[in-house]
Design an enzyme around this catalytic site. Structure first.
Site, PDB file in Angstrom:
ATOM      1  N   ASP A 280       7.824  11.736 -16.508  1.00  0.00           N
ATOM      2  CA  ASP A 280       9.202  11.385 -16.234  1.00  0.00           C
ATOM      3  C   ASP A 280       9.984  12.691 -16.170  1.00  0.00           C
ATOM      4  OD1 ASP A 280      11.634   9.778 -16.244  1.00  0.00           O
ATOM      5  OD2 ASP A 280      10.436   8.272 -17.290  1.00  0.00           O
TER       6      ASP A 280
ATOM      7  N   ASP B 156      14.156  10.392 -12.896  1.00  0.00           N
ATOM      8  CA  ASP B 156      15.169   9.527 -13.502  1.00  0.00           C
ATOM      9  C   ASP B 156      16.466   9.534 -12.678  1.00  0.00           C
ATOM     10  OD1 ASP B 156      15.769   7.992 -15.997  1.00  0.00           O
ATOM     11  OD2 ASP B 156      17.340   9.501 -16.221  1.00  0.00           O
TER      12      ASP B 156
ATOM     13  N   GLU C 228      13.660   6.979  -9.170  1.00  0.00           N
ATOM     14  CA  GLU C 228      14.276   5.773  -9.719  1.00  0.00           C
ATOM     15  C   GLU C 228      15.597   5.536  -8.989  1.00  0.00           C
ATOM     16  OE1 GLU C 228      16.036   3.766 -13.805  1.00  0.00           O
ATOM     17  OE2 GLU C 228      16.426   5.862 -13.345  1.00  0.00           O
TER      18      GLU C 228
ATOM     19  N   HIS D 139      10.985  -0.265 -18.644  1.00  0.00           N
ATOM     20  CA  HIS D 139      11.574  -0.203 -19.982  1.00  0.00           C
ATOM     21  C   HIS D 139      13.063  -0.518 -19.995  1.00  0.00           C
ATOM     22  CE1 HIS D 139      12.402   3.549 -18.045  1.00  0.00           C
ATOM     23  NE2 HIS D 139      13.253   3.889 -18.997  1.00  0.00           N
ATOM     24  N   ASP D 140      13.668  -0.693 -18.823  1.00  0.00           N
ATOM     25  CA  ASP D 140      15.095  -1.015 -18.764  1.00  0.00           C
ATOM     26  C   ASP D 140      15.365  -2.479 -18.424  1.00  0.00           C
ATOM     27  OD1 ASP D 140      15.830   1.684 -19.204  1.00  0.00           O
ATOM     28  OD2 ASP D 140      15.572   2.138 -17.075  1.00  0.00           O
TER      29      ASP D 140
HETATM   30  C1  GLC Z   1      17.173   5.704 -16.467  1.00  0.00           C
HETATM   31  C2  GLC Z   1      16.169   5.379 -17.540  1.00  0.00           C
HETATM   32  C3  GLC Z   1      16.891   4.768 -18.703  1.00  0.00           C
HETATM   33  C4  GLC Z   1      17.871   5.795 -19.230  1.00  0.00           C
HETATM   34  C5  GLC Z   1      18.811   6.269 -18.126  1.00  0.00           C
HETATM   35  C6  GLC Z   1      19.526   7.496 -18.525  1.00  0.00           C
HETATM   36  O1  GLC Z   1      17.760   4.566 -15.936  1.00  0.00           O
HETATM   37  O2  GLC Z   1      15.155   4.566 -17.020  1.00  0.00           O
HETATM   38  O3  GLC Z   1      16.018   4.355 -19.696  1.00  0.00           O
HETATM   39  O4  GLC Z   1      18.610   5.249 -20.270  1.00  0.00           O
HETATM   40  O5  GLC Z   1      18.115   6.604 -16.954  1.00  0.00           O
HETATM   41  O6  GLC Z   1      18.657   8.594 -18.538  1.00  0.00           O
END
Ligand code: GLC
Length: 530
Positions: free
Chosen positions: A99, A201, A264, A325-326
């Site tokens: 990541d 991210d 992402e 995970h979100d």
């Molecule tokens: C992304 C991650 C999430 C995190 C956010 C801020 O969306 O997947 O878990 O809280 O970025 O870094």
């Protein structure tokens, strides 16, 4: 890039490192734990692991607040543990994806400490500092994704800094070439250590409006969606200039062989596909989260797949995601019975599938008692169901205490069913969802029409979605029953008969079908029409 390159034909498996396997009894997973579970990943048949952040971090957002991009957080182990993991994973023919969190750092990152130390510090411009509005308030109306203002006032220097997430996660200024160069070096550092690619991210956040204009109000705002949805984030995210930044990262990856860049991106389809970049110089795989937000209906998903197939630029490679995970777990969103249909969908659509650890066991929503809450979002906006702890609970390995995850006190509670719903138990049950995942993965590996073949829509109504995958002489029909009643479906006009290769209920292999096929409730089938 050959059609058979690993990240096209392969399956990615997301590991949330805090919750995979603890080896030192602190109740938090670690790198050595992941290494010790590689037998499992090999047995399951995945091609690449993606690990959520393991860098040195105060853990305000559980690693998405990085204090040192080139250091491993002691909670997860040492750089030696990391090197051993890379070596072991490669020895088994698998790949490792890290990541990469470039939008923001931790407020404890030395870069930010310098930046906030004075207005004239050379790193001042590495972050986004603005004067207060005339009334002394924040420079504009941008909101933090976790609720509250996106700006925090710094007393010492009299300016606000911007943070799209927590105030402990200040946003970097990607318009500054020094920031770009420093972050590119981070990518090189990990690629030299053997990393096969990155999941980047919030990549669509990297550039903000140069004029910092207010975001417009969201006309359909519902407070239950969280404060971030009060406005439409049209000036704070997805700016045209972001594509140069993505292309810049891609160029760094091209300095090395066969690496993958995954982005992402939570955006509607037409804006999502722009992240493949002009001339495909952007992300290899802009994450496609459409299945996560779509109503679980055969018709709507069929329309989505068609639309996505149409939207992808020539030469771009598709991908599919059911959870991460979100997001609430797939078994929670669609129920246990349909989770099996979802597994077949994920592993038979065209494009790289990304699995989320634990979904292969059918782990559903895990209730987190108020005193066990960890997620900062839940703490900021409690009770709305926005918290992400329920999908981050420890992996369930066996029927020993804490599911074999830890000998200590787990950082989040395990699902109450862990004693019966776990890898050791399900591996022995021929009809478990784990056995289904494993067979689907194996089947996908054996049939190139599934990994690299064409996708052809066959049938969609309110209840059933069917499509073909073809490669060379191979012709497979996937028929998915999205409802809790049996259905009868005709084979395509030009197919007289077929043979069932795999049922999500794992018991109809080799059954012959002619002109029509009977689907049981919640059943998915793969039928050989060849
Ligand atoms: C992304 C991650 C999430 C995190 C956010 C801020 O969306 O997947 O878990 O809280 O970025 O870094």
């Amino acid at each position: 890039m050959p059609e058979t390159t690993w990240w096209k034909r392969g399956i990615v498996y997301q590991i949330y490192p805090r919750s995979f396997q603890d080896t030192n009894g602190d109740g938090i997973g670690d790198l050595e734990g992941i290494r010790r579970r590689l037998n499992y990943l090999e047995w399951l048949g995945i091609d690449a692991g993606w690990i959520s952040p393991i860098y040195r971090s105060p853990m305000a957002d559980f690693g998405y607040d990085v204090a040192d991009y080139c250091g491993i957080d002691p909670i997860f182990g040492t750089i030696g543990d990391f090197d051993r993991l890379v070596e072991d994973i490669h020895r088994r023919g698998m790949k490792l994806i890290l990541d990469f969190v470039p939008n923001h750092t931790s407020d404890q990152n030395p870069w930010f400490l310098e930046s906030r130390s004075s207005r004239t510090n050379p790193k001042r411009d590495w972050y986004i500092w603005r004067d207060p509005a005339p009334d002394g308030g924040p420079p504009n109306n941008w909101i933090s994704n976790f609720g509250g203002a996106g700006w925090t006032f710094d007393q010492a220097t009299g300016q606000y800094y911007y943070h799209a997430f927590l105030k402990e996660q200040p946003d970097l200024n990607w318009r500054n070439p020094e920031v770009q160069a420093a972050m590119h070096d981070v990518l090189r550092f990990w690629m030299r250590r053997g990393i096969d690619g990155f999941r980047v991210d919030v990549i669509w956040h990297l550039m903000k409006d140069a004029q910092f204009r207010d975001n417009p109000p969201n006309p359909t705002y519902d407070p239950r969606q969280g404060e971030i949805n009060k406005t439409l984030q049209i000036h704070s995210t997805d700016q045209p200039e972001v594509h140069d930044i993505v292309a810049g990262m891609r160029r760094v990856l091209e300095e090395f062989e066969d690496r993958v860049l995954i982005g992402e991106i939570y955006l509607p389809l037409e804006r999502l596909v722009a992240y493949y970049g002009e001339n495909l110089e952007g992300a290899h795989l802009p994450f496609n989260f459409q299945l996560i937000h779509m109503a679980w209906s055969a018709k709507e998903i069929a329309d989505l797949v068609k639309e996505y197939e149409r939207a992808i630029p020539e030469g771009g490679w598709p991908n599919w995601v059911l959870g991460n995970h979100d997001q609430s777990r797939i078994a929670k969103r669609v129920g246990q019975a349909q989770a099996r249909v979802a597994a077949m969908l994920l592993l038979t659509l065209r494009g790289t599938p990304t699995m989320y650890y634990g979904d292969e066991l059918g782990i559903g929503h895990v209730e987190i008692p108020p005193d066990a809450v960890q997620d900062p979002w839940e703490k900021n906006e409690p009770g709305l169901g926005l918290g992400r702890d329920p999908q981050r609970t420890p992996m369930q390995w066996d029927d020993s205490p804490n599911g074999g995850f830890t000998t200590g006190k787990p950082w989040l509670p395990l699902a109450p069913e862990a004693a019966t719903c776990n890898v050791a138990t399900q591996a022995k049950q021929p009809h478990s969802i784990l056995s289904l995942y494993r067979q689907l993965i194996e089947f996908r590996r054996q049939h190139r029409s599934l990994s690299i073949g064409r996708w052809i829509g066959a049938h969609a109504d309110g209840k059933v979605f069917a499509y073909e995958r073809r490669h060379g002489p191979e012709r497979l029909l996937v028929v998915l029953n999205f409802c809790h009643e049996p259905q009868t479906v005709s084979l395509p006009d030009d197919a007289e008969q077929g043979r069932i290769m795999l049922s999500t209920l794992l018991d109809r292999q080799d059954e012959r079908v002619a002109s029509t096929v009977e689907l049981r409730m919640d059943e998915g089938l793969i039928i050989d029409l060849g």
